[in-house]
Scaffold this motif. Structure first.
Motif, PDB file in Angstrom:
ATOM      1  N   SER A   3     148.191 -32.527  24.297  1.00 39.05           N
ATOM      2  CA  SER A   3     147.147 -33.051  25.154  1.00 39.05           C
ATOM      3  C   SER A   3     146.841 -32.077  26.270  1.00 39.05           C
ATOM      4  O   SER A   3     146.098 -31.145  26.051  1.00 39.05           O
ATOM      5  CB  SER A   3     147.420 -34.462  25.660  1.00 39.05           C
ATOM      6  OG  SER A   3     148.458 -34.490  26.597  1.00 39.05           O
ATOM      7  N   VAL A  81     139.597 -32.616  19.836  1.00 41.22           N
ATOM      8  CA  VAL A  81     139.579 -33.230  21.164  1.00 41.22           C
ATOM      9  C   VAL A  81     138.411 -34.195  21.193  1.00 41.22           C
ATOM     10  O   VAL A  81     137.264 -33.803  20.983  1.00 41.22           O
ATOM     11  CB  VAL A  81     139.441 -32.171  22.277  1.00 41.22           C
ATOM     12  CG1 VAL A  81     139.457 -32.836  23.643  1.00 41.22           C
ATOM     13  CG2 VAL A  81     140.523 -31.113  22.162  1.00 41.22           C
ATOM     14  N   ASP A  82     138.716 -35.467  21.444  1.00 40.36           N
ATOM     15  CA  ASP A  82     137.705 -36.524  21.467  1.00 40.36           C
ATOM     16  C   ASP A  82     137.530 -36.991  22.912  1.00 40.36           C
ATOM     17  O   ASP A  82     138.470 -37.499  23.519  1.00 40.36           O
ATOM     18  CB  ASP A  82     138.177 -37.675  20.577  1.00 40.36           C
ATOM     19  CG  ASP A  82     137.154 -38.785  20.465  1.00 40.36           C
ATOM     20  OD1 ASP A  82     136.001 -38.600  20.893  1.00 40.36           O
ATOM     21  OD2 ASP A  82     137.516 -39.849  19.936  1.00 40.36           O
ATOM     22  N   GLU A  84     135.947 -39.583  24.817  1.00 39.42           N
ATOM     23  CA  GLU A  84     135.294 -40.892  24.820  1.00 39.42           C
ATOM     24  C   GLU A  84     135.920 -41.774  25.885  1.00 39.42           C
ATOM     25  O   GLU A  84     137.062 -41.576  26.284  1.00 39.42           O
ATOM     26  CB  GLU A  84     135.419 -41.563  23.446  1.00 39.42           C
ATOM     27  CG  GLU A  84     134.523 -40.934  22.407  1.00 39.42           C
ATOM     28  CD  GLU A  84     134.444 -41.768  21.134  1.00 39.42           C
ATOM     29  OE1 GLU A  84     134.803 -42.958  21.168  1.00 39.42           O
ATOM     30  OE2 GLU A  84     134.013 -41.221  20.122  1.00 39.42           O
ATOM     31  N   ARG A  85     135.193 -42.767  26.300  1.00 40.77           N
ATOM     32  CA  ARG A  85     135.666 -43.785  27.251  1.00 40.77           C
ATOM     33  C   ARG A  85     136.195 -43.180  28.549  1.00 40.77           C
ATOM     34  O   ARG A  85     137.214 -43.618  29.082  1.00 40.77           O
ATOM     35  CB  ARG A  85     136.721 -44.677  26.609  1.00 40.77           C
ATOM     36  CG  ARG A  85     136.176 -45.515  25.462  1.00 40.77           C
ATOM     37  CD  ARG A  85     137.256 -46.362  24.874  1.00 40.77           C
ATOM     38  NE  ARG A  85     138.075 -45.576  23.973  1.00 40.77           N
ATOM     39  CZ  ARG A  85     137.999 -45.612  22.652  1.00 40.77           C
ATOM     40  NH1 ARG A  85     137.168 -46.408  22.070  1.00 40.77           N
ATOM     41  NH2 ARG A  85     138.772 -44.866  21.907  1.00 40.77           N
ATOM     42  N   GLY A  87     137.757 -40.466  29.153  1.00 41.31           N
ATOM     43  CA  GLY A  87     138.982 -39.680  29.066  1.00 41.31           C
ATOM     44  C   GLY A  87     138.910 -38.767  27.862  1.00 41.31           C
ATOM     45  O   GLY A  87     137.837 -38.392  27.430  1.00 41.31           O
ATOM     46  N   TYR A  88     140.053 -38.446  27.347  1.00 42.95           N
ATOM     47  CA  TYR A  88     140.076 -37.629  26.146  1.00 42.95           C
ATOM     48  C   TYR A  88     141.322 -37.944  25.333  1.00 42.95           C
ATOM     49  O   TYR A  88     142.313 -38.447  25.836  1.00 42.95           O
ATOM     50  CB  TYR A  88     140.027 -36.132  26.474  1.00 42.95           C
ATOM     51  CG  TYR A  88     141.225 -35.630  27.241  1.00 42.95           C
ATOM     52  CD1 TYR A  88     142.356 -35.156  26.586  1.00 42.95           C
ATOM     53  CD2 TYR A  88     141.227 -35.630  28.630  1.00 42.95           C
ATOM     54  CE1 TYR A  88     143.453 -34.700  27.281  1.00 42.95           C
ATOM     55  CE2 TYR A  88     142.326 -35.176  29.334  1.00 42.95           C
ATOM     56  CZ  TYR A  88     143.436 -34.707  28.662  1.00 42.95           C
ATOM     57  OH  TYR A  88     144.512 -34.262  29.360  1.00 42.95           O
ATOM     58  N   ASP A  89     141.210 -37.648  24.050  1.00 38.94           N
ATOM     59  CA  ASP A  89     142.325 -37.834  23.136  1.00 38.94           C
ATOM     60  C   ASP A  89     142.433 -36.569  22.295  1.00 38.94           C
ATOM     61  O   ASP A  89     141.438 -36.067  21.794  1.00 38.94           O
ATOM     62  CB  ASP A  89     142.070 -39.057  22.240  1.00 38.94           C
ATOM     63  CG  ASP A  89     143.225 -39.339  21.306  1.00 38.94           C
ATOM     64  OD1 ASP A  89     144.380 -39.269  21.763  1.00 38.94           O
ATOM     65  OD2 ASP A  89     142.975 -39.606  20.120  1.00 38.94           O
ATOM     66  N   VAL A  90     143.653 -36.046  22.166  1.00 34.26           N
ATOM     67  CA  VAL A  90     143.874 -34.828  21.390  1.00 34.26           C
ATOM     68  C   VAL A  90     144.620 -35.190  20.121  1.00 34.26           C
ATOM     69  O   VAL A  90     145.670 -35.824  20.167  1.00 34.26           O
ATOM     70  CB  VAL A  90     144.687 -33.794  22.195  1.00 34.26           C
ATOM     71  CG1 VAL A  90     144.958 -32.557  21.354  1.00 34.26           C
ATOM     72  CG2 VAL A  90     143.973 -33.428  23.489  1.00 34.26           C
ATOM     73  N   THR A  91     144.061 -34.795  18.978  1.00 28.83           N
ATOM     74  CA  THR A  91     144.710 -35.002  17.690  1.00 28.83           C
ATOM     75  C   THR A  91     144.998 -33.626  17.099  1.00 28.83           C
ATOM     76  O   THR A  91     144.108 -32.785  17.032  1.00 28.83           O
ATOM     77  CB  THR A  91     143.791 -35.789  16.730  1.00 28.83           C
ATOM     78  OG1 THR A  91     143.399 -37.004  17.371  1.00 28.83           O
ATOM     79  CG2 THR A  91     144.497 -36.100  15.427  1.00 28.83           C
TER      80      THR A  91
END
Length: 112
Positions: A3, A81-82, A84-85, A87-91
């Protein structure tokens, strides 16, 4: 685990290019030459990528100049890296051989 470290590492110049070129074990000099990155900068970027667990020291090989050099290979095949909402989310999709090593370690620990 991933992240913030991944976001920071990917935000630095050259790091994404190094990851792209490190699909096979490569020396810092080979990466520097291929990507036209100053060698000192290449070493700093390799260190950042290792700290973010995106690149690993895979061993030492004999160079064309008959010297032992460290070689590095990426540990991931894909980073998403998404944002959305608010913030962010790392996959992160780990390289298959890395995931297999982790599975083997886990199995050996579990059976103990």
């Amino acid at each position: 685990m991933y992240s913030e470290a991944v976001i920071h590492a990917l935000g630095n110049e050259y790091n994404a290019a190094i990851l792209g070129a490190a699909d096979e074990a490569r020396s810092a000099q080979a990466l520097s030459d291929e990507l036209d990155i100053p060698i000192a900068t290449c070493y700093r970027r390799i260190e950042e990528l290792e700290e973010a667990d995106l690149l690993e020291h895979e061993g030492r090989e004999l160079s064309e100049g008959r010297r032992r050099v460290s070689v590095y290979r990426r540990t991931v095949d894909q980073v998403v890296v998404d944002f959305e909402r608010g913030g962010y989310d790392v996959t992160v999709e780990e390289r298959a051989s890395v995931a297999n090593k982790l599975d083997e370690v886990w199995r050996s620990i579990s059976s103990s």
